[in-house]
Write an enzyme that holds these catalytic residues in place. Structure first.
Site, short mmCIF file in Angstrom:
data_model
loop_
_atom_site.label_atom_id
_atom_site.label_comp_id
_atom_site.label_asym_id
_atom_site.label_seq_id
_atom_site.Cartn_x
_atom_site.Cartn_y
_atom_site.Cartn_z
N HIS A 1 2.25 2.07 -3.14
CA HIS A 1 1.35 3.02 -3.77
C HIS A 1 1.88 4.44 -3.73
O HIS A 1 1.15 5.38 -4.01
CB HIS A 1 -0.03 2.95 -3.10
N ASP B 1 0.87 -1.18 0.00
CA ASP B 1 0.00 0.00 0.00
C ASP B 1 0.90 1.23 0.00
O ASP B 1 2.03 1.16 -0.49
CB ASP B 1 -0.96 -0.03 1.20
#
Length: 409
Positions: free
Chosen positions: A248, A225
């Site tokens: 991310h 993430d």
């Protein structure tokens, strides 16, 4: 990842003996109290819950009026969900980890356990060295199979604390976030290394929220993430010399959980390398009413290596397909600078500014940008770079210097 864990004793031994001797000598010369967790009954077999012994060592250090060290030897200790609670009688506690702390498998933890290791209401503490193994692999598999799984627990949570330093810590396979800094002031995270596979869901590397004067230096983050996520109420944050990827990217948001949500201001991100990430530098909000804001943000001196979306402001953020809000984002974004950002975008749109109709982005500065569109397979095959593009909606600002792709700001 298995190779890292299997060889952890060798890595720890070669990397920490000098520092252990140095810090022990330093604290001893300062008349510090040293509390070895083994002396409190911690068994280093990796199977026996050592939490009670760690808590006893903490109570001894926290209740002492003298500077204190909690020392974790070069061995493996199983630790259940544990909260180290202050305030303490002294503001000079060192939590020295030369070994590895291992979390229980998620099936052996409480279904609702949100935190693994927590420090709360502590003023003046350093966490130095060692490994935290969150043992999240089985939970990742459960989530990917869409079974009835718990959300997971954050590996290291630092709450409502001041004057905290986390240095040279290595976090592996967190069940949820790796490190959370919440409600804190004057925090330094330096030399932190974070590892989790790309497919691990919601394993943000470092999450910072309702915190001020936080510094993140010289960190390497590979996770599933955000490498670093920045939540509401964060101000005076510096992120510098960070390697991110996979993951991310570095994100402000997502915000708009509450109408009265606090804003984010005075954030600087510089000298960062993104490799194979979903995003690079991203500001993201749900399209809902809000009185929040983001202002005074600088993204500077960044390298993008095959990043899907290198530069993003998205005020229509919705990671799902259904149930997305349809109103305008009320978050006001202003005074954001992107400077000296170079590299390759894995999609054609290298810069995307999708701002709110009711609250357009204002005072956005774009300067000295060179982003080209080249997919990874094209690079391996030696194919030429292709022109990248920009997308703008409801954004106002200034373009300076050489900017490629041509800015629509």
């Amino acid at each position: 990842m298995a190779e890292i864990i299997h060889n952890s004793n060798y890595i720890l031994l070669s990397a920490t003996i000098f520092f252990t001797i140095f810090f022990l000598a330093l604290l001893t010369n300062a008349n510090a109290m040293i509390h070895n967790v083994a002396s409190f009954g911690a068994k280093a077999d990796g199977n026996t819950d050592a939490s009670p012994a760690f808590l006893k060592a903490w109570i001894a250090a926290c209740s002492s009026s003298k500077p204190s060290m909690i020392y974790v030897p070069l061995k493996k200790y199983l630790i259940g969900p544990t909260e180290f609670l202050g305030p303490c009688k002294n503001s000079n506690i060192t939590f020295r980890i030369d070994g590895m702390l291992i979390a229980p498998d998620y099936k052996k933890m409480k279904f609702s356990a949100q935190h693994w290791i927590t420090f709360n209401y502590v003023n003046g503490m350093s966490i130095i060295g060692g490994f935290l193994d969150g043992r999240g692999s089985s939970l990742y598999a459960c989530k990917l199979a869409k079974k009835d799984c718990p959300a997971g627990s954050t590996s290291l949570s630092i709450y409502n604390s001041h004057n905290i330093r986390v240095q040279n810590l290595k976090s592996l396979n967190a069940k949820l976030y790796h490190v959370v800094v919440y409600g804190c002031k004057d925090v330094v995270l330096e030399g932190v290394q974070i590892r989790a596979p790309d497919e691990s869901l919601n394993t943000d590397g470092i999450h910072i929220q309702k915190a001020s004067n936080v510094r993140v230096y010289d960190c390497g983050i590979k996770t599933g993430d955000d490498c670093i996520s920045i939540g509401a109420g964060t101000r005076d944050l510096l992120i510098q010399r960070v390697a991110c990827g996979p993951g991310h990217g570095i994100s402000i948001g997502s915000l708009r959980h509450q109408l009265e949500e606090e804003g984010v201001q005075n954030v600087t991100v510089r000298s960062v390398v993104f490799t194979g990430t979903q995003s690079g530098m991203r500001i993201k909000f749900w399209a809902r009413p809000s009185k929040g804001f983001v202002k005074g943000v600088v993204f500077k001196n960044a390298v993008m290596n095959n990043v899907l979306f290198p530069i993003v402001i998205d005020q229509n953020y919705c990671p799902g397909i259904e149930g997305c809000p349809t109103s305008n984002s009320g978050i006001q974004i202003s005074q954001v600078t992107y400077s000296n950002i170079k590299g390759t975008s894995a999609t054609e749109v290298a810069m995307k500014f999708d701002c709110s109709k009711s609250h357009p982005c204002k005072d956005i500065h774009v300067e000295d940008i060179k982003l080209v569109y080249r997919q990874e397979h094209q690079e391996k095959e030696g194919k030429p770079q292709q022109p990248a593009t920009s997308f703008c909606r409801n954004v106002h600002g200034i373009t300076r210097g050489s900017v490629f792709p041509p800015s629509c700001v």
